[in-house]
Design an enzyme around this catalytic site. Structure first.
Site, PDB file in Angstrom:
ATOM      1  N   ASP A  42     -43.126 -25.497 -39.219  1.00  0.00           N
ATOM      2  CA  ASP A  42     -42.546 -26.095 -38.022  1.00  0.00           C
ATOM      3  C   ASP A  42     -41.831 -27.402 -38.397  1.00  0.00           C
ATOM      4  O   ASP A  42     -42.316 -28.195 -39.196  1.00  0.00           O
ATOM      5  CB  ASP A  42     -43.653 -26.372 -36.989  1.00  0.00           C
ATOM      6  CG  ASP A  42     -43.087 -26.592 -35.594  1.00  0.00           C
ATOM      7  OD1 ASP A  42     -43.295 -25.717 -34.732  1.00  0.00           O
ATOM      8  OD2 ASP A  42     -42.430 -27.634 -35.382  1.00  0.00           O
TER       9      ASP A  42
ATOM     10  N   ASN B   5     -47.151 -19.814 -26.748  1.00  0.00           N
ATOM     11  CA  ASN B   5     -46.707 -20.333 -25.457  1.00  0.00           C
ATOM     12  C   ASN B   5     -45.789 -19.297 -24.811  1.00  0.00           C
ATOM     13  O   ASN B   5     -44.813 -18.857 -25.431  1.00  0.00           O
ATOM     14  CB  ASN B   5     -45.969 -21.665 -25.655  1.00  0.00           C
ATOM     15  CG  ASN B   5     -46.879 -22.744 -26.210  1.00  0.00           C
ATOM     16  OD1 ASN B   5     -48.043 -22.839 -25.831  1.00  0.00           O
ATOM     17  ND2 ASN B   5     -46.364 -23.557 -27.126  1.00  0.00           N
TER      18      ASN B   5
ATOM     19  N   GLN C 133     -43.336 -23.167 -23.785  1.00  0.00           N
ATOM     20  CA  GLN C 133     -42.388 -22.478 -24.669  1.00  0.00           C
ATOM     21  C   GLN C 133     -41.024 -23.162 -24.605  1.00  0.00           C
ATOM     22  O   GLN C 133     -40.511 -23.426 -23.514  1.00  0.00           O
ATOM     23  CB  GLN C 133     -42.252 -20.998 -24.263  1.00  0.00           C
ATOM     24  CG  GLN C 133     -41.406 -20.204 -25.262  1.00  0.00           C
ATOM     25  CD  GLN C 133     -41.385 -18.697 -24.966  1.00  0.00           C
ATOM     26  OE1 GLN C 133     -41.919 -18.239 -23.948  1.00  0.00           O
ATOM     27  NE2 GLN C 133     -40.765 -17.942 -25.854  1.00  0.00           N
ATOM     28  N   SER C 134     -40.482 -23.476 -25.763  1.00  0.00           N
ATOM     29  CA  SER C 134     -39.158 -24.119 -25.811  1.00  0.00           C
ATOM     30  C   SER C 134     -38.137 -23.293 -26.580  1.00  0.00           C
ATOM     31  O   SER C 134     -36.939 -23.490 -26.433  1.00  0.00           O
ATOM     32  CB  SER C 134     -39.265 -25.519 -26.423  1.00  0.00           C
ATOM     33  OG  SER C 134     -39.749 -25.445 -27.745  1.00  0.00           O
ATOM     34  N   VAL C 135     -38.604 -22.384 -27.430  1.00  0.00           N
ATOM     35  CA  VAL C 135     -37.697 -21.478 -28.145  1.00  0.00           C
ATOM     36  C   VAL C 135     -38.007 -20.068 -27.660  1.00  0.00           C
ATOM     37  O   VAL C 135     -39.151 -19.590 -27.785  1.00  0.00           O
ATOM     38  CB  VAL C 135     -37.871 -21.589 -29.673  1.00  0.00           C
ATOM     39  CG1 VAL C 135     -36.948 -20.592 -30.371  1.00  0.00           C
ATOM     40  CG2 VAL C 135     -37.580 -23.012 -30.160  1.00  0.00           C
TER      41      VAL C 135
ATOM     42  N   HIS D  25     -43.108 -16.317 -30.864  1.00  0.00           N
ATOM     43  CA  HIS D  25     -43.643 -16.866 -32.111  1.00  0.00           C
ATOM     44  C   HIS D  25     -45.101 -17.242 -31.931  1.00  0.00           C
ATOM     45  O   HIS D  25     -45.525 -17.628 -30.845  1.00  0.00           O
ATOM     46  CB  HIS D  25     -42.833 -18.076 -32.584  1.00  0.00           C
ATOM     47  CG  HIS D  25     -42.608 -19.115 -31.533  1.00  0.00           C
ATOM     48  ND1 HIS D  25     -41.667 -18.957 -30.529  1.00  0.00           N
ATOM     49  CD2 HIS D  25     -43.206 -20.303 -31.308  1.00  0.00           C
ATOM     50  CE1 HIS D  25     -41.696 -20.017 -29.742  1.00  0.00           C
ATOM     51  NE2 HIS D  25     -42.628 -20.850 -30.174  1.00  0.00           N
TER      52      HIS D  25
ATOM     53  N   HIS E 227     -47.881 -19.905 -33.225  1.00  0.00           N
ATOM     54  CA  HIS E 227     -48.123 -21.159 -33.957  1.00  0.00           C
ATOM     55  C   HIS E 227     -49.435 -21.023 -34.728  1.00  0.00           C
ATOM     56  O   HIS E 227     -50.465 -20.678 -34.128  1.00  0.00           O
ATOM     57  CB  HIS E 227     -48.306 -22.330 -32.985  1.00  0.00           C
ATOM     58  CG  HIS E 227     -47.100 -22.704 -32.194  1.00  0.00           C
ATOM     59  ND1 HIS E 227     -46.298 -23.787 -32.516  1.00  0.00           N
ATOM     60  CD2 HIS E 227     -46.568 -22.169 -31.070  1.00  0.00           C
ATOM     61  CE1 HIS E 227     -45.326 -23.892 -31.618  1.00  0.00           C
ATOM     62  NE2 HIS E 227     -45.468 -22.922 -30.727  1.00  0.00           N
TER      63      HIS E 227
END
Ligand code: AMP
Length: 113
Positions: free
Chosen positions: A30, A86, A93-95, A99, A101
Site C-alpha cells: 500500500d 471495505n 472504500q476509496s478504490v 481488494h 488489505h
C-alpha cells in the site's frame, strides 16, 4: 479492466511494489501504509466491490484470502494479521476495484473505526 488506479497497476501502466503475482491476482504494498506490513491483494478480474461478486467468483474470493495468508507467512507475520475488505464508500472504500488489505506488525483494536 476497470479504469481505476489498481487496473493501471495490473496492466503495468503505473508502478507498484509487487510482492506476489499469479494468474488470478496481484499483491503489492500500500502506498500509504497503516501498519508496518500493509499489502493489497487484488484480483486481476475487475470486480468493483465484493458485493458485486457472483457465484462464479466464489473460488476467486477464496483464493484472495488464501494468498493473503500465504503472503503474511512470507512476511514473517503469519501468526497475527488482519484482513480487511471495505465495501462501498461509507465503509471506507476509496478504490473501486475489489481488494483485500493485509495489515500486520502492530496491535489492532476492536471495534475498528
Ligand atoms: P480502500 O480505501 O479500502 O479502497 O483502500 C484503497 C487503498 O489503496 C488505500 O489504503 C490507499 O492507500 C491505497 N492506494 C491508493 N493508490 C495506491 C497506489 N498507487 N499504490 C498502492 N496503494 C495505493
Amino acid at each position: 479492466m476497470t479504469d481505476t488506479i489498481f487496473g493501471k497497476i495490473i496492466s503495468g501502466e503505473i508502478p507498484a511494489k509487487i510482492v506476489y503475482e499469479d494468474k488470478q491476482c496481484l499483491a503489492f504494498r500500500d502506498l500509504n501504509p497503516q501498519a508496518p506490513v500493509h499489502i493489497l491483494v487484488v484480483p486481476k478480474k475487475s470486480i468493483v466491490k465484493v458485493a458485486d461478486a457472483t457465484e462464479s467468483d466464489k473460488e476467486l474470493l477464496g483464493h484472495l484470502l488464501f494468498v493473503a495468508s500465504n503472503i503474511a507467512k512470507d512476511e514473517g507475520v503469519g501468526g497475527a494479521f488482519r484482513l480487511v475488505i471495505n465495501n462501498g464508500e461509507t465503509a471506507g472504500q476509496s478504490v473501486f476495484h475489489l481488494h483485500v488489505h493485509l495489515l500486520a506488525g502492530r496491535n489492532f483494536s476492536w471495534p475498528p473505526g
